[in-house]
Design an enzyme around this catalytic site. Structure first.
Site, short mmCIF file in Angstrom:
data_model
loop_
_atom_site.label_atom_id
_atom_site.label_comp_id
_atom_site.label_asym_id
_atom_site.label_seq_id
_atom_site.Cartn_x
_atom_site.Cartn_y
_atom_site.Cartn_z
N ASN A 154 -15.00 20.63 -4.65
CA ASN A 154 -14.85 20.15 -6.39
C ASN A 154 -15.47 21.25 -7.20
O ASN A 154 -15.01 21.43 -8.34
CB ASN A 154 -15.52 18.83 -6.49
N GLU A 252 -26.89 17.07 -0.43
CA GLU A 252 -26.48 16.78 -1.79
C GLU A 252 -25.34 15.97 -1.77
O GLU A 252 -24.07 16.66 -1.47
CB GLU A 252 -26.34 17.98 -2.98
N CYS A 286 -20.21 14.93 -8.82
CA CYS A 286 -20.98 14.19 -8.09
C CYS A 286 -21.83 13.53 -8.97
O CYS A 286 -22.44 12.23 -8.90
CB CYS A 286 -21.74 14.79 -7.05
N GLU A 460 -31.90 21.55 -5.44
CA GLU A 460 -31.29 23.08 -5.76
C GLU A 460 -31.27 23.54 -6.93
O GLU A 460 -31.50 22.73 -7.95
CB GLU A 460 -29.84 23.10 -5.31
P1 NAD Z 1 -15.33 14.81 3.34
O1 NAD Z 1 -16.57 13.88 3.42
O2 NAD Z 1 -14.44 14.69 4.35
O3 NAD Z 1 -15.72 16.20 3.02
C1 NAD Z 1 -16.41 16.64 1.93
C2 NAD Z 1 -16.73 18.24 2.18
O4 NAD Z 1 -17.38 18.14 3.72
C3 NAD Z 1 -15.55 19.01 2.60
O5 NAD Z 1 -15.74 20.32 1.97
C4 NAD Z 1 -15.36 19.23 3.99
O6 NAD Z 1 -14.81 20.28 4.51
C5 NAD Z 1 -16.59 19.03 4.59
N1 NAD Z 1 -16.83 18.26 5.62
C6 NAD Z 1 -16.28 17.30 6.31
N2 NAD Z 1 -16.83 17.04 7.52
C7 NAD Z 1 -17.39 18.04 7.68
C8 NAD Z 1 -18.20 18.33 8.98
N3 NAD Z 1 -18.14 17.33 9.95
N4 NAD Z 1 -18.87 19.09 8.99
C9 NAD Z 1 -19.16 20.04 7.90
N5 NAD Z 1 -18.48 20.03 6.96
C10 NAD Z 1 -17.64 18.74 6.72
O7 NAD Z 1 -14.77 14.32 1.95
P2 NAD Z 1 -13.32 14.46 1.13
O8 NAD Z 1 -12.31 13.61 1.72
O9 NAD Z 1 -13.46 15.95 0.88
O10 NAD Z 1 -13.95 13.60 0.12
C11 NAD Z 1 -14.38 12.47 0.14
C12 NAD Z 1 -15.43 11.99 -0.81
O11 NAD Z 1 -16.38 12.79 -0.55
C13 NAD Z 1 -15.29 12.05 -2.32
O12 NAD Z 1 -14.13 10.91 -2.50
C14 NAD Z 1 -16.52 12.02 -2.50
O13 NAD Z 1 -16.90 10.87 -2.69
C15 NAD Z 1 -17.43 12.83 -1.47
N6 NAD Z 1 -17.55 14.07 -1.94
C16 NAD Z 1 -18.82 14.44 -2.52
C17 NAD Z 1 -18.81 15.55 -3.08
C18 NAD Z 1 -20.22 16.05 -3.83
O14 NAD Z 1 -20.22 16.75 -4.60
N7 NAD Z 1 -21.41 15.61 -3.54
C19 NAD Z 1 -18.20 16.80 -3.05
C20 NAD Z 1 -16.97 16.37 -2.40
C21 NAD Z 1 -16.78 15.11 -2.05
#
Ligand code: NAD
Length: 478
Positions: A154, A252, A286, A460
């Site tokens: 994002n 985070e 977020c 951070e």
């Molecule tokens: P996700 O939790 O699958 O992935 C979020 C990030 O984590 C991605 O970049 C992904 O590559 C990474 N990731 C996933 N599994 C991982 C693992 N086992 N090891 C290391 N990295 C891993 O989520 P998504 O489908 O991309 O998004 C779903 C939800 O996650 C969103 O709807 C939101 O609620 C949340 N999200 C939060 C933030 C934030 O800024 N805090 C950012 C992205 C997504």
């Protein structure tokens, strides 16, 4: 200007490695659905090579004077600014956000490198007076060691930069795995660091199957610190992996930002700023404002103003002039938003505007305002991470605080009031790591950024941001 996208690589030990003989995954422009490129996936051998390089680079980088590190980081900030027009377009192409948002994001990424370049010079220790006059007691702050960083799609410029700048300034090499959906932006920043003179192996960028990469990197004895931005379930998983090796982790993990709008607030301002903030980045932020809790006497008036401000937002391809709200960043997000809205409506929420996909290609969903959302609706519990605003009435401050603090999240919260006492009380009692009073601007390099409760730990940014990359050593000498 052309819509050209950059070729994609892994960046390991100073070498740019293309996709030949490696698995890949497609990178899609979320505004059109077209494939921009294919990102190479690191093999286990690639990761082993990166780990060796990181171990070697640590010996060199920790010995490099903070002043010299600062020169490289400041030069990188300059290069990011020089190359901003190109990086901003990459960012909008692969992430979807409006070009104006990408412009802000790239400028802010440069600020982080400049800020931490200076903070690296201030990792002071201290001399503690001894109980015995002949003993000298030193407390030193030293770089913790090689870092594994995981960042989402994002904010592909700001989030990696916030981690890299602090770690590199502290003297730690980093292996970063950005989101596979938006690789080019982070690679362009890595290129700026290399061109600024960062030695080979100090920063490495890898992509692949996230779970396999984090499992291998975190288990390696080379890695001494883990940092992750993303969802709560993945954060929990990585924290467990880090615990196996007794490694510190910073997390985070998103939020469900409440906004308390009191009847004495400037309602026009609250509605205008609120709608702009809620739909900024298509709500995939977020610290975004999600639940608007409005004091009952102001509720109908605020709802009307908020809907008008929402409907005035221009939705479209992020590269089109005047666009304020782009598409969702991927198919998963689109499906999730549809499911959350359908669920809320089925349970009795009122759609004041939006509530549907937009026609045409790309992952567009109309900015949506839902009123009177019942407590059992999924969207009242799960982080929507998309263009949905929830409006709910409250009577007294205490009621608003109960609702605001109800969820396990604790990242951001906002208050709109003209009353100083209300502002102070609400600010003190809201369970959130970042609180905005009468405005929403929260992401600045010189300020801490982080949450509490299940939104994570380890701020951070700001003076706090470098702490996680340092370890304390006590030296006593007779
Ligand atoms: P996700 O939790 O699958 O992935 C979020 C990030 O984590 C991605 O970049 C992904 O590559 C990474 N990731 C996933 N599994 C991982 C693992 N086992 N090891 C290391 N990295 C891993 O989520 P998504 O489908 O991309 O998004 C779903 C939800 O996650 C969103 O709807 C939101 O609620 C949340 N999200 C939060 C933030 C934030 O800024 N805090 C950012 C992205 C997504």
């Amino acid at each position: 200007m052309s819509n050209e996208y950059d070729p994609l690589y892994l960046f390991i030990d100073g070498e740019w490695i293309d996709a030949a003989q490696r698995d890949t995954s497609p990178v899609v422009n979320p505004a059109t659905g077209s494939v921009l490129g294919h990102v190479p996936h690191a093999t286990t051998t690639d990761l082993e090579r990166a780990l060796h390089a990181s171990e070697r680079a640590f010996q060199l980088w920790r010995e490099t004077a903070p002043y010299e590190r600062a020169k490289i980081l400041k030069r990188a900030a300059e290069l990011i600014r020089e190359r901003a027009p190109h990086i901003e377009r990459l960012l909008t192409l692969e992430q979807g956000k409006a070009l104006s948002e990408s412009r802000y994001e790239v400028a802010s990424a440069a600020d982080y490198f400049e800020w931490f370049a200076e903070e690296g010079k201030r990792t002071y220790g201290r001399v503690v007076p001894s109980r015995r006059p002949q003993v000298q007691q030193l407390v030193k702050r030293q770089p913790i060691g090689p870092v594994a960083a995981f960042t989402p799609w994002n904010f592909p410029a700001i989030t990696p930069s916030r981690k890299l700048s602090a770690a590199l300034a502290a003297g730690c090499p980093v292996i970063i795995k950005p989101g596979e959906e938006c690789p080019a932006t982070t690679l362009a920043i890595a290129r700026c660091l290399q061109d600024a003179g960062l030695p080979a192996g100090v920063l490495q960028v890898v992509f692949g199957v996230p779970d396999a990469i984090s499992a291998q990197l975190i288990a390696s004895p080379v890695i001494r610190k883990v940092t992750f931005t993303g969802s709560v379930p993945v954060g929990r998983l990585l924290a467990a992996r880090a615990a196996e090796g007794v490694k510190p982790i910073s997390l985070e993990l998103g939020g469900h930002g409440p906004v308390l709008v009191f009847a004495d607030a400037d309602l026009d301002q609250a509605a205008q700023l609120g709608a702009a903030n809620r739909f900024r980045g298509t709500g995939q932020i977020c610290i975004s404002s999600t639940r608007f809790l409005v004091q009952r006497s102001a509720y109908p008036g605020f709802a009307e103003k908020f809907v008008a401000a929402t409907e005035a937002l221009k939705v479209g391809d992020g590269l089109a002039p005047g666009t304020q709200v782009g598409p969702l960043s991927n198919q998963r997000q689109l499906e999730k938003i549809e499911a959350l809205v359908d669920d809320a409506v089925r349970r009795g929420a009122r759609v004041l505007t939006g509530g549907k996909r937009l026609d045409g290609p790309g992952y567009f969903y109309a900015p949506t305002v839902l009123a009177d959302v019942p407590g059992e609706a999924r969207v009242m519990h799960e982080e929507p991470f998309g263009p949905i605003a929830l409006l709910l009435p409250f009577d007294e401050l205490d009621d608003a605080l109960v609702e605001a603090n109800r969820l396990p999240y604790g990242l951001s919260a906002y208050i709109f009031t003209r009353d100083a006492r209300t502002a102070i009380q609400a600010g003190d009692r809201l369970e959130a790591g970042m609180i905005g009073i009468n405005h929403f601007s929260m992401i600045v390099s010189e300020l801490p950024f982080g949450g509490m409760k299940e939104s994570g730990y380890g701020s951070e940014g700001g003076a706090e941001g470098i702490e996680h990359y340092l370890t304390t050593k006590f030296i006593s000498q007779v």
